[in-house]
Design a protein around this motif. Structure first.
Motif, PDB file in Angstrom:
ATOM      1  N   ALA A   7      10.377 -11.125 -47.095  1.00 62.96           N
ATOM      2  CA  ALA A   7       9.200 -10.302 -46.824  1.00 62.96           C
ATOM      3  C   ALA A   7       8.550  -9.862 -48.150  1.00 62.96           C
ATOM      4  O   ALA A   7       9.061 -10.148 -49.238  1.00 62.96           O
ATOM      5  N   GLU A   8       7.427  -9.161 -48.026  1.00 66.69           N
ATOM      6  CA  GLU A   8       6.660  -8.737 -49.205  1.00 66.69           C
ATOM      7  C   GLU A   8       7.497  -7.880 -50.141  1.00 66.69           C
ATOM      8  O   GLU A   8       8.173  -6.948 -49.704  1.00 66.69           O
ATOM      9  N   ALA A   9       7.414  -8.192 -51.438  1.00 67.26           N
ATOM     10  CA  ALA A   9       8.195  -7.481 -52.456  1.00 67.26           C
ATOM     11  C   ALA A   9       7.293  -6.881 -53.520  1.00 67.26           C
ATOM     12  O   ALA A   9       6.156  -7.316 -53.721  1.00 67.26           O
ATOM     13  N   GLU A  10       7.830  -5.880 -54.188  1.00 67.70           N
ATOM     14  CA  GLU A  10       7.139  -5.242 -55.309  1.00 67.70           C
ATOM     15  C   GLU A  10       6.992  -6.235 -56.455  1.00 67.70           C
ATOM     16  O   GLU A  10       7.849  -7.107 -56.629  1.00 67.70           O
ATOM     17  N   PRO A  11       5.921  -6.113 -57.254  1.00 71.55           N
ATOM     18  CA  PRO A  11       5.833  -6.931 -58.465  1.00 71.55           C
ATOM     19  C   PRO A  11       6.818  -6.406 -59.505  1.00 71.55           C
ATOM     20  O   PRO A  11       7.330  -5.293 -59.373  1.00 71.55           O
ATOM     21  N   GLY A  12       7.088  -7.193 -60.521  1.00 72.69           N
ATOM     22  CA  GLY A  12       7.916  -6.696 -61.612  1.00 72.69           C
ATOM     23  C   GLY A  12       8.878  -7.724 -62.149  1.00 72.69           C
ATOM     24  O   GLY A  12       8.949  -8.854 -61.702  1.00 72.69           O
ATOM     25  N   GLU A  13       9.613  -7.280 -63.137  1.00 73.76           N
ATOM     26  CA  GLU A  13      10.626  -8.096 -63.816  1.00 73.76           C
ATOM     27  C   GLU A  13      11.887  -7.252 -63.956  1.00 73.76           C
ATOM     28  O   GLU A  13      11.792  -6.033 -64.071  1.00 73.76           O
ATOM     29  N   PRO A  14      13.040  -7.841 -63.935  1.00 77.73           N
ATOM     30  CA  PRO A  14      13.255  -9.257 -63.713  1.00 77.73           C
ATOM     31  C   PRO A  14      12.977  -9.629 -62.255  1.00 77.73           C
ATOM     32  O   PRO A  14      13.123  -8.805 -61.340  1.00 77.73           O
ATOM     33  N   ASP A  15      12.594 -10.868 -62.056  1.00 76.56           N
ATOM     34  CA  ASP A  15      12.189 -11.346 -60.738  1.00 76.56           C
ATOM     35  C   ASP A  15      13.273 -11.123 -59.681  1.00 76.56           C
ATOM     36  O   ASP A  15      12.989 -10.731 -58.561  1.00 76.56           O
ATOM     37  N   GLU A  16      14.534 -11.372 -60.035  1.00 76.83           N
ATOM     38  CA  GLU A  16      15.642 -11.268 -59.075  1.00 76.83           C
ATOM     39  C   GLU A  16      15.866  -9.840 -58.590  1.00 76.83           C
ATOM     40  O   GLU A  16      16.494  -9.628 -57.555  1.00 76.83           O
ATOM     41  N   ALA A  17      15.348  -8.840 -59.316  1.00 77.90           N
ATOM     42  CA  ALA A  17      15.573  -7.438 -58.963  1.00 77.90           C
ATOM     43  C   ALA A  17      14.436  -6.841 -58.137  1.00 77.90           C
ATOM     44  O   ALA A  17      14.508  -5.664 -57.762  1.00 77.90           O
ATOM     45  N   ARG A  18      13.396  -7.613 -57.826  1.00 79.94           N
ATOM     46  CA  ARG A  18      12.268  -7.079 -57.076  1.00 79.94           C
ATOM     47  C   ARG A  18      12.696  -6.697 -55.656  1.00 79.94           C
ATOM     48  O   ARG A  18      13.305  -7.489 -54.944  1.00 79.94           O
ATOM     49  N   ALA A  19      12.352  -5.479 -55.269  1.00 80.37           N
ATOM     50  CA  ALA A  19      12.723  -4.964 -53.943  1.00 80.37           C
ATOM     51  C   ALA A  19      11.548  -5.083 -52.974  1.00 80.37           C
ATOM     52  O   ALA A  19      10.392  -5.241 -53.389  1.00 80.37           O
ATOM     53  N   LEU A  20      11.839  -4.982 -51.690  1.00 80.01           N
ATOM     54  CA  LEU A  20      10.790  -5.028 -50.684  1.00 80.01           C
ATOM     55  C   LEU A  20       9.897  -3.790 -50.759  1.00 80.01           C
ATOM     56  O   LEU A  20      10.358  -2.695 -51.073  1.00 80.01           O
ATOM     57  N   THR A  21       8.630  -3.987 -50.442  1.00 78.51           N
ATOM     58  CA  THR A  21       7.693  -2.878 -50.301  1.00 78.51           C
ATOM     59  C   THR A  21       7.902  -2.246 -48.923  1.00 78.51           C
ATOM     60  O   THR A  21       8.660  -2.774 -48.088  1.00 78.51           O
ATOM     61  N   THR A  22       7.206  -1.157 -48.650  1.00 75.74           N
ATOM     62  CA  THR A  22       7.246  -0.557 -47.313  1.00 75.74           C
ATOM     63  C   THR A  22       6.769  -1.569 -46.278  1.00 75.74           C
ATOM     64  O   THR A  22       7.386  -1.739 -45.226  1.00 75.74           O
ATOM     65  N   LYS A  23       5.680  -2.279 -46.602  1.00 75.03           N
ATOM     66  CA  LYS A  23       5.187  -3.327 -45.706  1.00 75.03           C
ATOM     67  C   LYS A  23       6.231  -4.421 -45.540  1.00 75.03           C
ATOM     68  O   LYS A  23       6.446  -4.937 -44.435  1.00 75.03           O
ATOM     69  N   GLY A  24       6.920  -4.774 -46.611  1.00 73.22           N
ATOM     70  CA  GLY A  24       7.952  -5.799 -46.560  1.00 73.22           C
ATOM     71  C   GLY A  24       9.100  -5.414 -45.634  1.00 73.22           C
ATOM     72  O   GLY A  24       9.618  -6.249 -44.883  1.00 73.22           O
ATOM     73  N   HIS A  25       9.509  -4.158 -45.678  1.00 69.97           N
ATOM     74  CA  HIS A  25      10.571  -3.690 -44.774  1.00 69.97           C
ATOM     75  C   HIS A  25      10.116  -3.805 -43.316  1.00 69.97           C
ATOM     76  O   HIS A  25      10.901  -4.189 -42.448  1.00 69.97           O
ATOM     77  N   LYS A  26       8.853  -3.499 -43.049  1.00 71.98           N
ATOM     78  CA  LYS A  26       8.324  -3.626 -41.685  1.00 71.98           C
ATOM     79  C   LYS A  26       8.283  -5.094 -41.257  1.00 71.98           C
ATOM     80  O   LYS A  26       8.647  -5.421 -40.128  1.00 71.98           O
ATOM     81  N   GLN A  27       7.834  -5.974 -42.165  1.00 74.74           N
ATOM     82  CA  GLN A  27       7.817  -7.411 -41.867  1.00 74.74           C
ATOM     83  C   GLN A  27       9.225  -7.909 -41.550  1.00 74.74           C
ATOM     84  O   GLN A  27       9.445  -8.618 -40.565  1.00 74.74           O
ATOM     85  N   ALA A  28      10.174  -7.539 -42.388  1.00 72.92           N
ATOM     86  CA  ALA A  28      11.555  -7.983 -42.195  1.00 72.92           C
ATOM     87  C   ALA A  28      12.105  -7.482 -40.868  1.00 72.92           C
ATOM     88  O   ALA A  28      12.774  -8.226 -40.143  1.00 72.92           O
ATOM     89  N   SER A  29      11.813  -6.251 -40.529  1.00 73.23           N
ATOM     90  CA  SER A  29      12.297  -5.678 -39.275  1.00 73.23           C
ATOM     91  C   SER A  29      11.719  -6.394 -38.055  1.00 73.23           C
ATOM     92  O   SER A  29      12.443  -6.708 -37.099  1.00 73.23           O
ATOM     93  N   LYS A  30      10.425  -6.693 -38.097  1.00 76.18           N
ATOM     94  CA  LYS A  30       9.791  -7.398 -36.979  1.00 76.18           C
ATOM     95  C   LYS A  30      10.371  -8.795 -36.796  1.00 76.18           C
ATOM     96  O   LYS A  30      10.720  -9.200 -35.695  1.00 76.18           O
ATOM     97  N   THR A  31      10.470  -9.526 -37.880  1.00 75.36           N
ATOM     98  CA  THR A  31      10.990 -10.883 -37.800  1.00 75.36           C
ATOM     99  C   THR A  31      12.467 -10.868 -37.411  1.00 75.36           C
ATOM    100  O   THR A  31      12.914 -11.694 -36.613  1.00 75.36           O
ATOM    101  N   ALA A  32      13.218  -9.920 -37.938  1.00 69.15           N
ATOM    102  CA  ALA A  32      14.634  -9.801 -37.593  1.00 69.15           C
ATOM    103  C   ALA A  32      14.813  -9.539 -36.100  1.00 69.15           C
ATOM    104  O   ALA A  32      15.725 -10.096 -35.477  1.00 69.15           O
ATOM    105  N   GLY A  33      13.949  -8.738 -35.514  1.00 63.91           N
ATOM    106  CA  GLY A  33      14.020  -8.479 -34.076  1.00 63.91           C
ATOM    107  C   GLY A  33      13.827  -9.762 -33.273  1.00 63.91           C
ATOM    108  O   GLY A  33      14.553 -10.018 -32.308  1.00 63.91           O
ATOM    109  N   TRP A  34      12.843 -10.554 -33.677  1.00 59.01           N
ATOM    110  CA  TRP A  34      12.600 -11.826 -32.993  1.00 59.01           C
ATOM    111  C   TRP A  34      13.794 -12.760 -33.163  1.00 59.01           C
ATOM    112  O   TRP A  34      14.275 -13.373 -32.204  1.00 59.01           O
TER     113      TRP A  34
END
Length: 152
Positions: free
Chosen positions: A9-36
């Motif tokens: 899902a959508e993640a925050e910009p930044g470096e290092p790339d591997e440490a980028r966390a999900l945004t609030t929108k990303g958490h919602k996207q992940a939750s919706k898709t996970a439900g399906w």
């Protein structure tokens, strides 16, 4: 074999790339898709996840056990992912949580036989199945769904 490809899902910009966390929108996207996914995945589904923070957070929304796998990291190749999931010989359904552009390469390779620049939107899923017939194996799209259509 069924292979389910889930782009993080959508993640925050930044470096290092591997440490980028999900945004609030990303958490919602992940939750919706996970439900399906939770409503459609077989119980014996094996889940493999890139070790990046954003992919782990995406997978965590599903609430099932998973393993991180270095062959699914951001620098992965389509062939590396297919080897990691044991395509097409795995006995169980495999769910991969990973990154673009590699996921698009995997999808295009399995559907057309060639790696192409196919886009899978953030938080979206592509479910590919293989059917073996008398004339050989045929790969087909079983489902493609975006996070915005996956749930409430």
């Amino acid at each position: 074999m069924d292979l389910i490809i889930w782009r993080h899902a959508e993640a925050e910009p930044g470096e290092p790339d591997e440490a980028r966390a999900l945004t609030t929108k990303g958490h919602k996207q992940a939750s919706k898709t996970a439900g399906w996914l939770d409503r459609h995945l077989p119980g014996n589904c094996r889940i493999l996840v890139s070790p990046a923070v954003r992919t782990v957070q995406t997978a965590e929304a599903l609430g099932r056990k998973f393993k991180t796998h270095p062959a699914l990291a951001h620098h992965a190749t389509a062939q590396g992912i297919l080897a990691a999931v044991n395509w097409p010989d795995a006995r169980e359904t495999v769910l991969v949580v990973g990154h673009q552009p590699t996921l698009g390469h995997v999808i295009s390779l399995l559907i057309t036989g060639q790696e192409q620049e196919w886009m899978l939107r953030k938080g979206s899923v592509c479910w590919i199945a293989q059917k073996v017939t008398e004339s050989g194996a045929v790969n087909y799209l079983k489902a493609v769904i975006g996070a915005e259509l996956a749930g409430k």
